[in-house]
Write an enzyme that holds these catalytic residues in place. Structure first.
Site: not given
Lengths: 366, 318, 318, 366
Positions: A238, A350
């Site tokens: 992904e 992130n």
């Protein structure tokens, strides 16, 4: 490395470009509305009929057995043609690769063709209210019963689940933090689905409530307790190649550059930078594809790519708003802007990606 | 990281040779005491003739073939006019004789490393002229890099006009410098990771703090995505494709920014000690800064990119 | 933080009144159900006539006097054409009668909140004309902010020309919007701090992680140093000093960037839930984005700053 | 708040500007060379003779009892005139305020006038090799002896110590982490000083080795064990107003804007941004000064300012290098560029400042 394409690759690109130029629909309603969902599904069926829905899959599952490079070419052409976002993406990009790698022959034959044709649309069900970034803290559980399992608990942030037909996710089958998780597929028909409205007011996500939903043993992927390992392989794809191919960013950057023509030089500068960065992501991806073809595994490297494209996508859409001001909505940039906001959050935030890069690639201490 | 996949086994083998030579003959200590460490041994590999035609005694390789090796010269912080001698000189002079070359490119005021040169090439108004070192006066000028001193060049003779394609030579110089900058950035990252793993504060290695990890991860991302622009630029330069200047600017700007970010991060993680002569770090910091303005500043290349992409016609697909 | 020191007790008292009214009458729940929550009560305070001359029944205050109060309207995410009615309208119309005003400024395609207006003011080619709402056709257009809808305005009558200083009115609109953006950013920060203290992951509140702390600190710095540019711009606008346009652009650009950064940080810290209707956060995110392009985008104001400062004569000292 | 200055403030500005216009030396050699140090000290003496070296100090110590606003005005004029960096800065900006607040009357009378005149130049001695950011981990110690103390240990990163006459620092007098530290002044004549070369090759720092150096009790500031508290008050002023007044950044930004005239618009844009940010720092500082005048304490707020000016200074000098290319050294920007690199490190790293802002101002959990 050259970016010279072989004659076969050029032919493939030409075929895809030609087909798209006569088939791409003008503009579909949002896939998070019932009519938009139906329209997107019809588009997937059209793609599948041309055997263009999953070009890199084996022919028996509806693909063409195309190489990774051909898949990248397909994606470049797909997005450059302005074709719609893929309503099947969680299935074909996340579950599909896991099924091919960890599924039994029967599971693959049973599920992959319908996924490729868009007949079944799959929703992913990773997160829970108390386990977003921290997937090992999941509490939804699968209890063994004769012939299968019963699912209990509460999943959230399940993309597309408001209209999808099936779901896949992790369920706890023992108390061990990571090794107590099992990867389960399930039809959504038996699950209580509560849509969640997003920033744009449409139900891009849903909550799933499991109150003893029965699934047969054949719907467990891999062995009980293997779920974490399989999911990590899935999320790594992904983060990496499959979910966010360069084609999408290249197309966005090209549109931005066209918008920036004649704009203030400071804005034009930002557009040129985005164009170059999309190109860098493209080149990097071709090199990665070559590495994979040569037998390398894509692991923590995927985090580098996820950081790069998600930040680039944010910058590109912020620039579009600066270029267009209050016309951004009319010009069709607002959906992309909102979607870009999610980039640094989904598929592992992130912050988590930076920690993975630091620890696993750079070797900093935990 | 995965970028090795971009290069052939031969290209990587050349880089490995250069790396071994520089490890042995250009260790950090040499940066303090020698002006040209490792040059003799690199010359023995044919490194400075690597781009020259085989009929002139060179290796006849293309720019893309030496990108990984040039990266190694940056990683070792090799002093001296490497790019000028091995790359720009090969384009401009053909390379019949092995000479050390310094270059004064357009837009720059000073020639780096001119003290070591046999020939000084001055490019002005689109034309290149070469001057024997003995015929020019060199005046040192302050710059950030102790191992890459700057000199004002005063010429008193007309020099010899060079007929080769000056644009191609300067473009190759920019790409080669970008490759060095990637190497500089990689060294800055790895040396900082090592320091962060060893240095403790508040009872833990500083590399275990999220703030340090995330800064280093961001620098790693910048380097990782500058590198492909460099090999892309080398390929389009070798083939003289349309867009070669654009690609060279993309490479130089991205590599300069990645190296500058790596330098900033390295200094921030090291703290005050990174700022001093106690460590070798300062040589790589200085190299990141000095190469960032060589063959066009980052800003100059960004301006060229804007012109080529937004005002030009930026088709990407074949 | 220390910025209260920039304002007088009267200015802060007005803001406190507005804050109290909005807490009571414009709670987050009202954003989902009402188009103009709190307006009646604010009108009762004289808020929409605050800049109008006393002889017209207004409070006769200056723009600087309402900066903290405008910040409160941003902090509460107050819907409706607040700046248009209380500020731009006062400059253009004098304010003899209390009317709700919508404005279509130059450079913008659509008028925000025009559905609520009694009068629509259209500024084109440097001239402002006002149109009674009944005389124009409004077509809704998509925008990011559900509480600040956009409308294309089609006029079929010539409208009434307004004689006032259009430049001064638009400048005041930009400064007032900047004040709102500071308030929006402050709310985004405080609500995110609260969430980060409560939400746990990996066994600890996420606000205890350095990555979260440092992102929020950076957003706090941006807000803290945008705020003084806003009050400075209000002062120079009130005095019509040279540099008033420059200062307005500095305020609008910095406040827009601070609010956008605060929005990005808020969403990143909240994660997926911040993206949804489950929380009220989305109203403030949308406001940050929509006000950033009101009365000139951030990019437009940056362009004006460049012209005023680098191409102009930027003396600072008295 | 207006930036209207009172007639007295305007007169003061005019006087300072006039004096500087006829006295500022052209260019002094680096203060980290022996001749440069002497030249800077001579300049400090000249300033002191005009009673301009410490304008905000009481008259009895060499100042004019000027207000904070007048001090800010002085600083603006000082840097706008291109006057030299202050070789006395660690004394007058760090130690001076602590002496005024925590010193005895005798200590103040003994040390402040010589500090103001530049007769004594003070070096700070906080850090040790194993305690940079983590000051509470200091191990250098002061052992009680009749009449005073003996100092043992090893300090490092002592700015200016290569040529300074005196030093001040923290020494451990008991094992308690924070409360075992004592604030000690000492003459450098008895200390072994080993200069440390910086990036530019000059000894801007030094190591200090203490091998039983004797200091009388009168050289302890505050009570033994009070060192941490006093140092925190000092570093808070270092982070805040006193060390980095806006004047310096305003002058740099003005020079940058002049350099950027005619430059590429993307560079000009960055110059304009720096100019505005320097102005924002100026306005913020005036508001802070007004707050202090109204009796507020400047505490953790100082960290906001430190983050802002240190990042601004980095951006300004990076822009200068982009504008000037290889002429940056000749044009005199290289020293400032190197110095700017230290901004996010000294006086508490920016990582520490961000944590202070997050915990103390925003209220995030520790």
């Amino acid at each position: 490395m050259d970016l010279d394409f072989s004659p076969a690759e050029r032919d493939f690109r030409a075929e895809v470009r030609e087909w798209l130029s006569t088939h791409v629909p003008d503009h579909l309603p949002s896939m998070d509305t019932p009519e938009g969902f139906a329209a997107h599904r019809a588009w997937e069926a059209e793609l599948a009929a041309a055997r263009l829905s999953v070009v890199s899959w084996p022919e028996e599952y509806g693909g063409r057995g195309a190489s990774l490079v051909e898949w990248l070419i397909f994606e470049e052409e797909y997005w450059a043609a302005g074709a719609p976002a893929r309503v099947t993406q969680n299935g074909i990009f996340l579950l599909g690769p896991s099924l091919m790698r960890f599924g039994t022959g029967e599971q693959r034959r049973r599920w992959l063709p319908g996924m490729a044709s868009g007949e079944q649309v799959w929703a992913q069900a990773w997160s829970e209210p108390e386990a977003g970034s921290d997937l090992a803290a999941l509490t939804s559980r699968a209890e063994p019963v004769p012939g299968g399992w019963r699912l209990y608990g509460h999943k959230t942030w399940s993309s597309r689940a408001a209209y999808a037909t099936h779901g896949f996710g992790l369920f706890r089958t023992s108390g061990e933090r990571h090794r107590g998780l099992t990867y389960v597929l399930f039809p959504l028909s038996d699950v209580a689905v509560r849509p969640i409205a997003q920033l744009d007011g449409l139900p891009g996500f849903a909550e799933l409530h499991f109150d003893g939903v029965y699934v047969p043993g054949s719907l467990v992927l891999g062995r009980p307790g293997d779920g974490w390992r399989i999911a990590m392989a899935t999320t790594s794809s992904e983060r990496g190649l499959t979910l966010r191919s360069p084609g999408r960013f290249l197309a966005t950057a090209d549109r931005l550059v066209a918008l920036a023509a004649g704009a203030d030089p400071a804005l034009a500068d930002r557009a040129a930078r985005c164009w170059v960065e999309a190109e860098a992501y493209r080149l990097h991806t071709y090199a990665t594809a070559r590495g994979i073809a040569a037998g390398e595994e894509i692991g923590a490297e995927a985090s580098l790519g996820k950081l790069f494209w998600s930040e680039l996508d944010l910058r590109m859409h912020a620039l579009a708003l600066d270029l267009l001001g209050d016309r951004a909505g009319v010009e069709g940039w607002l959906d992309g802007f909102l979607f870009a906001q999610a980039g640094p959050i989904y598929a592992g935030t992130n912050e988590i990606q930076r920690t993975i890069v630091a620890e696993r690639l750079l070797g900093l201490p935990r | 990281m995965m970028m090795d996949a971009a290069f052939s086994a031969d290209q990587l083998a050349l880089a490995a040779n250069v790396r071994d030579v520089l490890r042995a003959h250009c260790p950090p200590a040499a940066l303090r005491s020698e002006r040209r460490p490792g040059w003799k041994q690199l010359a023995g590999l044919g490194f400075f003739q690597v781009l020259s035609p085989e009929e002139d005694g060179g290796l006849g390789l293309r720019l893309i073939d030496v990108v990984p090796a040039l990266e190694e010269t940056g990683r070792a912080c090799l002093p001296g006019p490497v790019v000028e001698t091995a790359v720009v000189g090969a384009y401009l002079l053909g390379g019949a004789e092995p000479v050390t070359v310094a270059v004064l490119p357009p837009g720059q005021a000073y020639a780096a490393d001119a003290d070591l040169a046999d020939l000084v090439v001055v490019v002005r108004d689109g034309a290149a002229r070469s001057f024997p070192a003995a015929s020019v006066r060199l005046s040192p000028r302050p710059g950030p890099d102790p191992c890459r001193p700057l000199f004002e060049v005063t010429t008193e003779t007309p020099g010899e006009p060079l007929g080769a394609d000056v644009g191609a030579a300067l473009r190759a110089g920019a790409v080669a410098t970008a490759a060095q900058l990637v190497g500089v950035a990689r060294h800055l990252l790895s040396t900082t990771v090592a320091y962060a793993g060893a240095r403790t504060q508040f009872g833990a290695p500083i590399g275990s703090f999220q703030a340090v990890k995330h800064q280093l991860a961001d620098a790693a991302v910048a380097v990782e995505f500058a590198a492909p622009l460099v090999w892309r630029a080398a390929v389009t330069a070798d083939k003289a494709l349309a867009g070669a200047d654009r690609d060279a600017s993309a490479a130089k700007a991205a590599a300069g920014e990645a190296a500058t970010l790596a330098a900033r991060t390295a200094l921030q993680v090291h703290g005050a000690i990174g700022y001093t002569d106690e460590l070798d770090l300062r040589f790589w910091l200085a190299r990141a800064w000095s190469l960032s303005s060589a063959y066009g500043t980052t800003a100059h290349h960004r301006e060229r990119l804007r012109a080529a992409i937004v005002d030009g016609s930026p088709r990407r697909y074949p």
